[in-house]
Scaffold this active site. Sequence first.
Site, PDB file in Angstrom:
ATOM      1  N   PHE A 135      41.954  43.477  43.383  1.00  0.00           N
ATOM      2  CA  PHE A 135      40.685  43.095  42.751  1.00  0.00           C
ATOM      3  C   PHE A 135      39.598  43.034  43.815  1.00  0.00           C
ATOM      4  CE2 PHE A 135      37.360  40.251  41.273  1.00  0.00           C
ATOM      5  CZ  PHE A 135      37.087  40.804  40.036  1.00  0.00           C
ATOM      6  N   ASP A 174      39.565  42.590  52.317  1.00  0.00           N
ATOM      7  CA  ASP A 174      38.822  41.764  51.363  1.00  0.00           C
ATOM      8  C   ASP A 174      39.395  40.353  51.435  1.00  0.00           C
ATOM      9  OD1 ASP A 174      37.879  40.377  49.178  1.00  0.00           O
ATOM     10  OD2 ASP A 174      38.006  42.073  47.792  1.00  0.00           O
ATOM     11  N   LYS A 176      33.067  33.629  47.953  1.00  0.00           N
ATOM     12  CA  LYS A 176      33.630  32.440  47.313  1.00  0.00           C
ATOM     13  C   LYS A 176      33.368  31.132  48.083  1.00  0.00           C
ATOM     14  CE  LYS A 176      36.631  34.276  43.860  1.00  0.00           C
ATOM     15  NZ  LYS A 176      37.157  35.639  43.904  1.00  0.00           N
TER      16      LYS A 176
HETATM   17  C1  PLP Z   1      36.460  36.938  43.450  1.00  0.00           C
HETATM   18  C2  PLP Z   1      36.773  38.144  44.250  1.00  0.00           C
HETATM   19  C3  PLP Z   1      35.846  39.199  44.398  1.00  0.00           C
HETATM   20  C4  PLP Z   1      34.522  39.228  43.669  1.00  0.00           C
HETATM   21  O1  PLP Z   1      33.658  38.230  44.091  1.00  0.00           O
HETATM   22  P1  PLP Z   1      32.314  37.951  43.224  1.00  0.00           P
HETATM   23  O2  PLP Z   1      31.610  36.895  44.005  1.00  0.00           O
HETATM   24  O3  PLP Z   1      32.749  37.526  41.867  1.00  0.00           O
HETATM   25  O4  PLP Z   1      31.559  39.223  43.174  1.00  0.00           O
HETATM   26  C5  PLP Z   1      36.184  40.251  45.217  1.00  0.00           C
HETATM   27  N1  PLP Z   1      37.377  40.301  45.848  1.00  0.00           N
HETATM   28  C6  PLP Z   1      38.283  39.313  45.728  1.00  0.00           C
HETATM   29  C7  PLP Z   1      39.587  39.412  46.467  1.00  0.00           C
HETATM   30  C8  PLP Z   1      38.035  38.219  44.907  1.00  0.00           C
HETATM   31  O5  PLP Z   1      38.960  37.266  44.753  1.00  0.00           O
END
Ligand code: PLP
Length: 388
Positions: free
Chosen positions: A123, A211, A240
């Site tokens: 994700f 990420d 986050k």
């Molecule tokens: C939550 C998340 C995102 C997206 O972040 P947003 O602030 O909602 O755009 C991207 N990568 C990972 C691994 C996430 O957990």
Amino acid sequence: MLAYNRLPVAFEYGRGAWLWDTEGNQYLDALAGVAVCGLGHAHPAVVAAIQDQAKKLLHTSNIYCISLQENLANRLTALSGMDRVFFSNSGAEANEAALKIARRYGHNQGVDNPKIVVMTSSFHGRTLATLSATGNPKVQAGFEPLVQNFIRVPYNDITALKNLPKEACQEIVAILLEPVQGEGGVIVPDEDYLDQIRLICNQQGWLMMLDEVQTGLCRTGQWFAFQHSKAQPDVITLAKSLGGGIPIGACLARGVAAEVIQPGSHGSTCGGNPLACRSALAVLDTLEQANLASRAAQLGQRMIQSFQTMFGELPQVKAIRGKGLMMGIELDRPCGVLMSHALADGLLINVTASNVIRLLPPLIITDEESDIIASKLNNLIRSFLKNS
Ligand SMILES: *Cc1c(COP(=O)(O)O)cnc(C)c1O
């Protein structure tokens, strides 16, 4: 718009790991706004920083120098071993910056059709490029045509990477992955996975891009999840928990990857504004002073242990796993309904990948609070399994 399926509750205020709804009911928060509120709710250091900054200056523009942004970049690069930072407002935008770095890095090397390797069940966000990188057909459905030139391989499978066809490899410029997959079901890869990826990236001249939007900033028991390994990535994305609830994202880069973005090639109006940076600096100070990385490591182990003792023996519990305070309990059946059962019992949890209970409690949680989570979960899981 009807973007969300919301649970029927609205919270009015919070303190530490606790929230109160508009009716005065109290909840223990084992999700922390999906890993955003790492310091819990209304942390005094974050409150004071935001209050003080609000009185001084909220926003100027990246047309001008922003010393709080420079301070934050210096802190982040020192903690991570990276060289430069681009600030955004969200995780998806931080990943967009990473993807743009990868493409430009490719073009700079004469690769006209640069490709990026991504993983199954990953994700990376909901913008067009990041949903295209995401390994979940539900996130992509109806938004085709997707952004091209992602090559998908199974997560935690080094052989699949090594077996990519030679022609494809010539156009690959980067790999993007989560060091522990969050939305995909709290999937912890093999211990040497990141080291192996680093090795392949070195051999092939690919950028290793992590990420860490969910795993970063002490969540897994290290400042960054890659620090459990020996590998140093070329690009890291954060968001986050960085702002403690104020939106901010960051894309950190090192070496050649840090030189790709030049004045004019990327930007964000509010990215790295004084308020967000001040809040993030307070978050970093607190994480450091309270030693919350090692606290997350230690408490995570303790929680996994009590889960194992309490319900690990149940045949319907397929796995209990995690790293630090990023934990997943996989059942043998879809269990999304557990979110509302838990809510009714005063506990906030999440279910992801349809059958994985995901826990991301605030890092400031006490042993006693973690015991409440474990015993509530034990009851919830047992009564769910009995009645389904
Ligand atoms: C939550 C998340 C995102 C997206 O972040 P947003 O602030 O909602 O755009 C991207 N990568 C990972 C691994 C996430 O957990």
